[in-house]
Design a protein around this motif. Structure first.
Motif, PDB file in Angstrom:
ATOM      1  N   ALA A 197       0.997  -1.176  -0.042  1.00  0.00           N
ATOM      2  CA  ALA A 197       0.057  -0.035  -0.063  1.00  0.00           C
ATOM      3  C   ALA A 197       0.874   1.323   0.005  1.00  0.00           C
ATOM      4  CB  ALA A 197      -1.116   0.111   1.405  1.00  0.00           C
ATOM      5  N   LYS A 198       2.108   0.988   0.232  1.00  0.00           N
ATOM      6  CA  LYS A 198       3.198   2.021   0.305  1.00  0.00           C
ATOM      7  C   LYS A 198       2.742   3.334   1.167  1.00  0.00           C
ATOM      8  CE  LYS A 198       4.030   2.069  -4.783  1.00  0.00           C
ATOM      9  NZ  LYS A 198       5.075   0.881  -4.639  1.00  0.00           N
ATOM     10  N   THR A 199       2.452   2.555   2.424  1.00  0.00           N
ATOM     11  CA  THR A 199       2.038   3.294   3.560  1.00  0.00           C
ATOM     12  C   THR A 199       3.404   3.501   4.558  1.00  0.00           C
ATOM     13  OG1 THR A 199       1.178   1.506   4.757  1.00  0.00           O
ATOM     14  CG2 THR A 199      -0.325   2.968   3.729  1.00  0.00           C
ATOM     15  N   VAL A 200       4.429   2.380   4.207  1.00  0.00           N
ATOM     16  CA  VAL A 200       5.685   2.206   4.736  1.00  0.00           C
ATOM     17  C   VAL A 200       6.839   2.191   3.389  1.00  0.00           C
ATOM     18  CG1 VAL A 200       5.682  -0.160   5.009  1.00  0.00           C
ATOM     19  CG2 VAL A 200       7.451   1.293   6.045  1.00  0.00           C
ATOM     20  N   THR A 201       7.514   3.020   3.367  1.00  0.00           N
ATOM     21  CA  THR A 201       8.793   3.202   2.234  1.00  0.00           C
ATOM     22  C   THR A 201       9.991   3.142   2.842  1.00  0.00           C
ATOM     23  OG1 THR A 201       8.553   5.585   2.139  1.00  0.00           O
ATOM     24  CG2 THR A 201       6.991   4.399   0.772  1.00  0.00           C
ATOM     25  N   ASN A 202      10.967   3.165   1.950  1.00  0.00           N
ATOM     26  CA  ASN A 202      12.340   3.275   1.874  1.00  0.00           C
ATOM     27  C   ASN A 202      12.743   1.880   3.039  1.00  0.00           C
ATOM     28  OD1 ASN A 202      15.004   4.262   1.764  1.00  0.00           O
ATOM     29  ND2 ASN A 202      14.726   5.837   3.183  1.00  0.00           N
ATOM     30  N   VAL A 203      12.154   0.855   2.730  1.00  0.00           N
ATOM     31  CA  VAL A 203      12.729  -0.266   3.413  1.00  0.00           C
ATOM     32  C   VAL A 203      13.524  -1.209   2.612  1.00  0.00           C
ATOM     33  CG1 VAL A 203      11.560  -2.184   4.675  1.00  0.00           C
ATOM     34  CG2 VAL A 203      10.268  -0.290   4.610  1.00  0.00           C
ATOM     35  N   HIS A 204      14.467  -1.548   3.129  1.00  0.00           N
ATOM     36  CA  HIS A 204      15.364  -2.908   2.911  1.00  0.00           C
ATOM     37  C   HIS A 204      14.958  -4.143   3.307  1.00  0.00           C
ATOM     38  CE1 HIS A 204      19.134  -4.297   0.909  1.00  0.00           C
ATOM     39  NE2 HIS A 204      19.401  -4.851   2.047  1.00  0.00           N
ATOM     40  N   SER A 205      14.534  -4.919   2.569  1.00  0.00           N
ATOM     41  CA  SER A 205      14.041  -6.387   3.144  1.00  0.00           C
ATOM     42  C   SER A 205      15.282  -7.281   3.030  1.00  0.00           C
ATOM     43  CB  SER A 205      12.994  -6.791   2.209  1.00  0.00           C
ATOM     44  OG  SER A 205      12.005  -5.835   2.528  1.00  0.00           O
ATOM     45  N   VAL A 206      15.576  -8.138   4.369  1.00  0.00           N
ATOM     46  CA  VAL A 206      16.679  -9.059   4.174  1.00  0.00           C
ATOM     47  C   VAL A 206      16.088 -10.261   4.641  1.00  0.00           C
ATOM     48  CG1 VAL A 206      18.945  -9.861   5.233  1.00  0.00           C
ATOM     49  CG2 VAL A 206      18.399  -7.225   4.873  1.00  0.00           C
ATOM     50  N   PHE A 207      16.343 -11.296   4.079  1.00  0.00           N
ATOM     51  CA  PHE A 207      15.797 -12.844   4.352  1.00  0.00           C
ATOM     52  C   PHE A 207      16.955 -13.409   5.055  1.00  0.00           C
ATOM     53  CE2 PHE A 207      12.201 -12.082   1.698  1.00  0.00           C
ATOM     54  CZ  PHE A 207      11.061 -12.514   2.302  1.00  0.00           C
ATOM     55  N   TYR A 208      16.800 -13.825   6.288  1.00  0.00           N
ATOM     56  CA  TYR A 208      17.862 -14.663   7.117  1.00  0.00           C
ATOM     57  C   TYR A 208      18.534 -15.732   6.220  1.00  0.00           C
ATOM     58  CZ  TYR A 208      19.768 -17.433  10.836  1.00  0.00           C
ATOM     59  OH  TYR A 208      20.581 -18.047  11.931  1.00  0.00           O
ATOM     60  N   GLU A 209      17.718 -16.539   5.342  1.00  0.00           N
ATOM     61  CA  GLU A 209      18.215 -17.531   4.609  1.00  0.00           C
ATOM     62  C   GLU A 209      19.106 -17.281   3.553  1.00  0.00           C
ATOM     63  OE1 GLU A 209      14.953 -18.622   7.199  1.00  0.00           O
ATOM     64  OE2 GLU A 209      15.209 -17.196   5.413  1.00  0.00           O
ATOM     65  N   ASP A 210      18.622 -16.127   2.959  1.00  0.00           N
ATOM     66  CA  ASP A 210      19.429 -15.400   1.847  1.00  0.00           C
ATOM     67  C   ASP A 210      20.991 -15.022   2.373  1.00  0.00           C
ATOM     68  OD1 ASP A 210      17.526 -15.899  -0.013  1.00  0.00           O
ATOM     69  OD2 ASP A 210      16.706 -13.825   0.027  1.00  0.00           O
ATOM     70  N   LEU A 211      20.900 -14.305   3.297  1.00  0.00           N
ATOM     71  CA  LEU A 211      22.057 -13.869   3.958  1.00  0.00           C
ATOM     72  C   LEU A 211      22.894 -15.016   4.400  1.00  0.00           C
ATOM     73  CD1 LEU A 211      23.501 -11.424   5.043  1.00  0.00           C
ATOM     74  CD2 LEU A 211      22.400 -11.530   7.310  1.00  0.00           C
ATOM     75  N   LYS A 212      22.334 -16.263   4.908  1.00  0.00           N
ATOM     76  CA  LYS A 212      23.316 -17.262   5.051  1.00  0.00           C
ATOM     77  C   LYS A 212      23.876 -18.099   3.766  1.00  0.00           C
ATOM     78  CE  LYS A 212      23.104 -20.408   8.167  1.00  0.00           C
ATOM     79  NZ  LYS A 212      24.334 -20.012   8.882  1.00  0.00           N
TER      80      LYS A 212
END
Length: 312
Positions: A197-212
């Motif tokens: 809904a773009k009521t929150v922006t400028n978010v960097h999403s990280v998945f734990y498993e991708d980081l591993k």
């Protein structure tokens, strides 16, 4: 009360007294027994919502046991531009536990963290589109890690019947009986809905498993979000120092400062770092529990685009 200044006997007596009390509740959400929340949960939570965020603030938002300490350390290294362990304790800049007046006086860049649901984090930060790092982990490993954390937390237990046995815990979580931090499903769905809904922006999403699986690539991506141009050698150094084993060893050996958790935890260990693996849930869930949990996830995530990795 500074528990660390008490004798072991006095400390255990004080912890037992806290253990006997109920967890604070705010807006239907069960919260940890942090001093500001135990003193006056409504006052502290309203102060969080009205916190005077700055454009340079960075807010790390994660559900409990989704990789908070790990990403906090990585981000701290990126911000200082070198693979050097940060000193001090993350909890001092955790909104639920922090002295908010002291946070106000922190020099920029203020790197703040929280497990609070989206609807309860500082309004100004969200409305003005200041930087947010949102970390997610597959719900089954979150459950196992959260259970072990709660069992060893020195102030859980008592009249709340939390976390109880593993069987009790997983049933309660499927029903979201305790609504701890809103429960992992509601927590993640709220983020997905707000981002769509773009009521929150400028978010960097990280998945734990991708980081591993791809630490260098994910750290490079995070550094770019934070507007930090780091050399490949620095990125690799951060990845190496923030491997689970190296970060856990640095924490428990004192390289990051005094490790206070063994003085407080029930089994006298640092219960923040346990295994740091993906797929440990298979060692905990029975076939019946897994089927029950899958049914809950299918029901609650119906219509959602969220996808998780359950083994690597």
């Amino acid at each position: 009360m500074d528990l660390l200044k008490l004798s072991p006997e006095e400390r255990e007596k004080a912890l037992a007294a806290i253990r006997s009390q109920k967890h604070p509740i705010y807006d239907g959400c069960m919260l940890p027994k942090f001093p500001p929340l135990m003193a006056n949960a409504e006052k502290h939570m309203e102060a969080i919502r009205n916190f005077d965020s700055k454009e340079s603030d960075i807010l790390l938002c994660t559900y409990a046991k989704a990789g908070t300490h790990w990403v906090h350390e990585i981000t701290s290294m990126i911000l200082q531009g070198e693979a050097k362990y940060a000193t001090g304790h993350k909890i001092n800049a955790m909104l639920e536990n922090a002295d908010l007046d002291k946070l106000k006086d922190m020099p920029s860049i203020r790197f703040i963290n929280t497990h609070l649901p989206l609807r309860l984090i500082p309004k100004k930060h969200v409305e003005n589109g200041y930087k947010i790092i949102h970390v997610s982990r597959n719900p089954k490993d979150v459950m196992v890690s959260f259970y072990n954390h709660a069992k060893n937390d020195p102030v859980t237990g008592g009249s709340d019947d939390f976390p109880g046995t593993w069987s009790d815990f997983i049933h309660d979580m499927c029903e979201n009986r305790h609504n701890f931090y809103d429960g992992v499903v509601k927590y993640e769905l709220a983020w997905e809905k707000a981002e769509k809904a773009k009521t929150v922006t400028n978010v960097h999403s990280v998945f734990y498993e991708d980081l591993k699986k791809h630490p260098v690539a994910e750290i490079t991506r995070l550094a770019a979000f934070l507007d930090k141009d780091l050399s490949s050698e620095t990125i690799q150094g951060i990845a190496d120092k923030c491997s689970f084993k190296n970060l856990a060893d640095a924490t428990t050996s004192g390289k990051k400062g005094e490790d206070i958790l063994p003085l407080l935890s029930k089994d006298k260990t640092n219960f923040i770092f346990r295994k740091g693996t993906t797929g440990d849930w298979k060692n905990w869930f029975t076939v019946a529990q897994n089927e029950m949990f899958d049914e809950m996830l299918e029901r609650e995530f119906k219509g959602s685009d969220l996808k998780y990795t359950y083994e690597l």
